[in-house]
Design an enzyme around this catalytic site. Sequence first.
Site, PDB file in Angstrom:
ATOM      1  N   HIS A 125     -44.508  94.813 -55.153  1.00 27.96           N
ATOM      2  CA  HIS A 125     -45.438  93.931 -54.428  1.00 27.96           C
ATOM      3  C   HIS A 125     -45.687  92.612 -55.158  1.00 27.96           C
ATOM      4  O   HIS A 125     -46.286  91.702 -54.579  1.00 27.96           O
ATOM      5  CB  HIS A 125     -46.780  94.631 -54.208  1.00 27.96           C
ATOM      6  CG  HIS A 125     -46.719  95.793 -53.270  1.00 27.96           C
ATOM      7  ND1 HIS A 125     -46.142  95.707 -52.024  1.00 27.96           N
ATOM      8  CD2 HIS A 125     -47.156  97.073 -53.400  1.00 27.96           C
ATOM      9  CE1 HIS A 125     -46.225  96.892 -51.421  1.00 27.96           C
ATOM     10  NE2 HIS A 125     -46.829  97.736 -52.245  1.00 27.96           N
ATOM     11  N   ASP A 162     -39.634 102.771 -50.900  1.00 25.45           N
ATOM     12  CA  ASP A 162     -41.076 102.985 -51.000  1.00 25.45           C
ATOM     13  C   ASP A 162     -41.675 102.893 -49.599  1.00 25.45           C
ATOM     14  O   ASP A 162     -41.200 102.136 -48.755  1.00 25.45           O
ATOM     15  CB  ASP A 162     -41.673 101.909 -51.908  1.00 25.45           C
ATOM     16  CG  ASP A 162     -43.129 102.157 -52.271  1.00 25.45           C
ATOM     17  OD1 ASP A 162     -43.394 102.584 -53.408  1.00 25.45           O
ATOM     18  OD2 ASP A 162     -44.013 101.925 -51.412  1.00 25.45           O
ATOM     19  N   HIS A 164     -44.352 101.540 -48.693  1.00 21.91           N
ATOM     20  CA  HIS A 164     -44.916 100.213 -48.472  1.00 21.91           C
ATOM     21  C   HIS A 164     -43.819  99.160 -48.649  1.00 21.91           C
ATOM     22  O   HIS A 164     -43.011  99.250 -49.567  1.00 21.91           O
ATOM     23  CB  HIS A 164     -46.051  99.935 -49.463  1.00 21.91           C
ATOM     24  CG  HIS A 164     -47.152 100.943 -49.411  1.00 21.91           C
ATOM     25  ND1 HIS A 164     -47.189 102.047 -50.253  1.00 21.91           N
ATOM     26  CD2 HIS A 164     -48.222 101.030 -48.611  1.00 21.91           C
ATOM     27  CE1 HIS A 164     -48.264 102.764 -49.974  1.00 21.91           C
ATOM     28  NE2 HIS A 164     -48.909 102.171 -48.983  1.00 21.91           N
ATOM     29  N   ASP A 246     -43.675 107.637 -52.116  1.00 24.41           N
ATOM     30  CA  ASP A 246     -44.886 107.806 -51.318  1.00 24.41           C
ATOM     31  C   ASP A 246     -44.602 107.950 -49.831  1.00 24.41           C
ATOM     32  O   ASP A 246     -45.540 108.056 -49.031  1.00 24.41           O
ATOM     33  CB  ASP A 246     -45.882 106.674 -51.573  1.00 24.41           C
ATOM     34  CG  ASP A 246     -45.237 105.306 -51.714  1.00 24.41           C
ATOM     35  OD1 ASP A 246     -44.009 105.202 -51.519  1.00 24.41           O
ATOM     36  OD2 ASP A 246     -45.954 104.345 -52.039  1.00 24.41           O
TER      37      ASP A 246
END
Length: 309
Positions: A125, A162, A164, A246
């Site tokens: 991120h 991931d 996200h 995740d």
Amino acid sequence: MPTLLLGHMAALDHQTPMGHPERPDRIRAVERALEDECFSGLIREQAPRAKPETIALAHPEAYVQAIVAAAPRTGIVRIDADTRMSPGTLEAVLRGAGAATQAVDEVMTGKVRNAFSAMRPPGHHAERTQAMGFCFFNNAAIAARHAQTAHGAERVAIVDWDVHHGNGTQDIFWSDPSVLYASTHQMPLYPGTGAVSERGEHGTVVNAPLRAGDGGDLFREALETVILPRVEAFGPDLIVISAGFDAHWRDPLANLQLTEADFAWATKKLMDIAERRCGGRIVSLLEGGYDLEGLARSAAAHVKTLMQG
């Protein structure tokens, strides 16, 4: 050739507030899982500390210095809504970036076939000039740039599974035709980026978003029909995996339904492409994964598959 595992106790010293999902127990869970006898063949090394100029391959020097200056001597300071620094954070992020570059060095010089960095905090991120989403420095971007500058890699593919979207990696390489960024992720979900229409200036951004409730069948379909063909056609000299776990069905921060078998399958598919295109060279970097059991089982399945190359 063997698989390299990189870690460092500094990853445990990055402290977050009570109840924060990105906690030291994540690394303890992965380390316990990789203590099993079946992982005895791993080459285990301590992650070195990255030099600021190496991190500056992916982030402006002023930003790198700002993160260094923000490190507290005591207590926990807030960088953004969910990103915190403790006295041990700076060492952890420097070692995380160092693990990424060390992995590249050993894979690109043929000392090992592939490598996995079990470090935290995650990185995908982190944009060029913005820490966010638990992330400070973008380890995948640093790894790609290091492969290019230190080892002459012409093209690097980054595959991010991931749950996200890796907005930071996409931001850093948006205008760069020499790096392919490909992601599966749940959408809508934090950070709100990752639509199919986001393709980069040179068409080297590939997003294959999934919906809440989607399972392994749709994840595998997204890889087989969208991402893997693009990686193959790109012909990378190195594949970097942003290995977040995740998307596992147990994870509390999202709603995909993957199992550890899905991560093992994806790993093998990328290994097959790496064998055909770049001598098997893969560098895998831990990103998210916040249910300890799901994280441990998924990381173990991933590393076990890497070792079978």
